[in-house]
Design an enzyme around this catalytic site. Structure first.
Site, PDB file in Angstrom:
ATOM      1  N   ASN A   1    -107.161 -11.542 -28.443  1.00  0.00           N
ATOM      2  CA  ASN A   1    -106.147 -11.617 -29.501  1.00  0.00           C
ATOM      3  C   ASN A   1    -104.892 -10.935 -28.955  1.00  0.00           C
ATOM      4  OD1 ASN A   1    -104.554 -11.375 -31.763  1.00  0.00           O
ATOM      5  ND2 ASN A   1    -105.851  -9.821 -32.754  1.00  0.00           N
TER       6      ASN A   1
ATOM      7  N   LYS B   1    -101.987 -10.737 -30.288  1.00  0.00           N
ATOM      8  CA  LYS B   1    -101.099 -10.154 -31.313  1.00  0.00           C
ATOM      9  C   LYS B   1     -99.650 -10.553 -31.010  1.00  0.00           C
ATOM     10  CE  LYS B   1    -104.527  -6.580 -31.852  1.00  0.00           C
ATOM     11  NZ  LYS B   1    -104.875  -5.246 -32.316  1.00  0.00           N
TER      12      LYS B   1
ATOM     13  N   HIS C   1    -107.423 -10.544 -40.071  1.00  0.00           N
ATOM     14  CA  HIS C   1    -107.364  -9.436 -39.111  1.00  0.00           C
ATOM     15  C   HIS C   1    -106.868  -8.179 -39.838  1.00  0.00           C
ATOM     16  CE1 HIS C   1    -106.008  -6.890 -35.854  1.00  0.00           C
ATOM     17  NE2 HIS C   1    -106.913  -7.506 -35.126  1.00  0.00           N
TER      18      HIS C   1
ATOM     19  N   GLU D   1    -104.731  -6.080 -39.191  1.00  0.00           N
ATOM     20  CA  GLU D   1    -103.265  -5.930 -39.277  1.00  0.00           C
ATOM     21  C   GLU D   1    -102.698  -6.835 -40.364  1.00  0.00           C
ATOM     22  OE1 GLU D   1    -102.818  -6.477 -35.080  1.00  0.00           O
ATOM     23  OE2 GLU D   1    -103.912  -4.588 -34.859  1.00  0.00           O
TER      24      GLU D   1
ATOM     25  N   GLU E   1    -114.577  -5.494 -36.909  1.00  0.00           N
ATOM     26  CA  GLU E   1    -113.602  -4.667 -36.202  1.00  0.00           C
ATOM     27  C   GLU E   1    -113.290  -3.429 -37.043  1.00  0.00           C
ATOM     28  OE1 GLU E   1    -111.116  -7.141 -33.271  1.00  0.00           O
ATOM     29  OE2 GLU E   1    -110.202  -7.353 -35.229  1.00  0.00           O
TER      30      GLU E   1
ATOM     31  N   GLY F   1    -107.005  -0.494 -31.164  1.00  0.00           N
ATOM     32  CA  GLY F   1    -105.828   0.008 -30.468  1.00  0.00           C
ATOM     33  C   GLY F   1    -105.816   1.516 -30.293  1.00  0.00           C
TER      34      GLY F   1
ATOM     35  N   SER G   1    -110.966  -1.618 -29.340  1.00  0.00           N
ATOM     36  CA  SER G   1    -110.933  -0.895 -28.062  1.00  0.00           C
ATOM     37  C   SER G   1    -112.018  -1.348 -27.080  1.00  0.00           C
ATOM     38  CB  SER G   1    -110.983   0.619 -28.296  1.00  0.00           C
ATOM     39  OG  SER G   1    -109.794   1.042 -28.956  1.00  0.00           O
TER      40      SER G   1
END
Ligand code: PGA
Length: 255
Positions: free
Chosen positions: A12, A14, A99, A101, A171, A177, A217
């Site tokens: 991904n 992003k 996701h 985010e 996730e 991240g 991660s």
């Protein structure tokens, strides 16, 4: 006995890698990863880089493409959004939905993710539904409850046949991240809980066919251990998928 699920290695990107960088990435990456049908490699580039990715992947049907988000309406006055039909026309086979985010930066709700999953299935693409708890939710011992609440509205709109079209990605938000990964044991426990929920809704055989990926991660040095956990059928990789050599190493970690 159900056929073993093929490992899925998904990147991904992003909001990283524009069209020129995308072309450079694949020029480096493709020679490092032998075509093979023993695993499924997928990239989610930014929409503006999609054409460059597709061009670079001519002759490599083993590497598939998806988009990072869609809107559920078919067309119209929705500035900034992409429809499922457009994504399909551009060559996407999969769509990331929900996701963290999208949920936490852009305020997407679980009911909206369900509408998107409906639109993606109706449009003939594969939804990759992301679920995961925040650190506060985990500390409050609510991790499984949160994941259950995120999955439930989606399971409610699926027919038993459609479950086979779904991919789930667990996730944990606190691992995205941050460099902190769930322990392999925590990942395996949540994957088991997800599969139990799928099984309770649609039966064990249908649940067993759904790939459940881990994300947060994932790096070249922890991918093999995560991928070897029972019930972990693949990885959804953010930061480490931006580096061709690093992601190629993750693709080779399937053993
Ligand atoms: P990360 O992101 O690998 O950079 O933690 C994963 C994701 O957000 O899909």
């Amino acid at each position: 006995m159900t056929a073993p699920r093929k490992p899925v290695l998904a990147g991904n990107w992003k909001m990283n890698h524009g069209p020129s960088e995308t072309a450079r990435f694949f020029a480096d990456f493709l020679p490092m990863v032998e075509p093979g049908d023993d695993r499924s490699v997928v990239f989610f580039p930014p929409a503006l880089s999609f054409a460059a990715a597709r061009e670079a992947l001519q002759g490599r049907p083993d590497v598939r493409l998806g988009v990072q988000n869609v809107y559920w309406e078919a067309s119209g006055a929705f500035t900034g959004e992409l429809s499922v039909a457009m994504a399909k026309d551009a060559g996407a086979e999969l769509v990331l939905i929900g996701h963290s985010e999208r949920r936490h930066v852009f305020g997407e709700t679980s009911d909206e993710t369900a509408k998107k999953v409906r639109a993606v299935l109706d449009g003939g693409l594969t939804p990759v539904l992301c679920v995961g708890e925040t650190l506060d939710e985990r500390r409050a011992d609510r991790a499984e409850a949160v994941v259950t609440e995120q999955l439930a509205p989606v399971l409610a709109i699926l027919s038993p046949d459609e479950l086979g079209e779904l991919v789930v990605a667990y996730e944990p938000v606190w691992a995205i991240g941050t460099g902190v990964t769930a322990t392999p044991g925590d990942a395996a426990a949540m994957h088991r809980a997800v599969r139990e929920q799928l099984s309770a809704a649609f039966g064990q055989a249908a649940a067993d066919a759904v790939p459940v990926l881990y994300g947060g991660s994932v790096k070249p040095d922890n991918a093999a251990e995560l991928l070897s956990q029972p019930g972990v059928d693949g990885v959804l990789v953010g930061g480490a998928s931006l580096d061709a050599a690093g992601f190629a190493a993750i693709c080779r970690a399937t053993g």
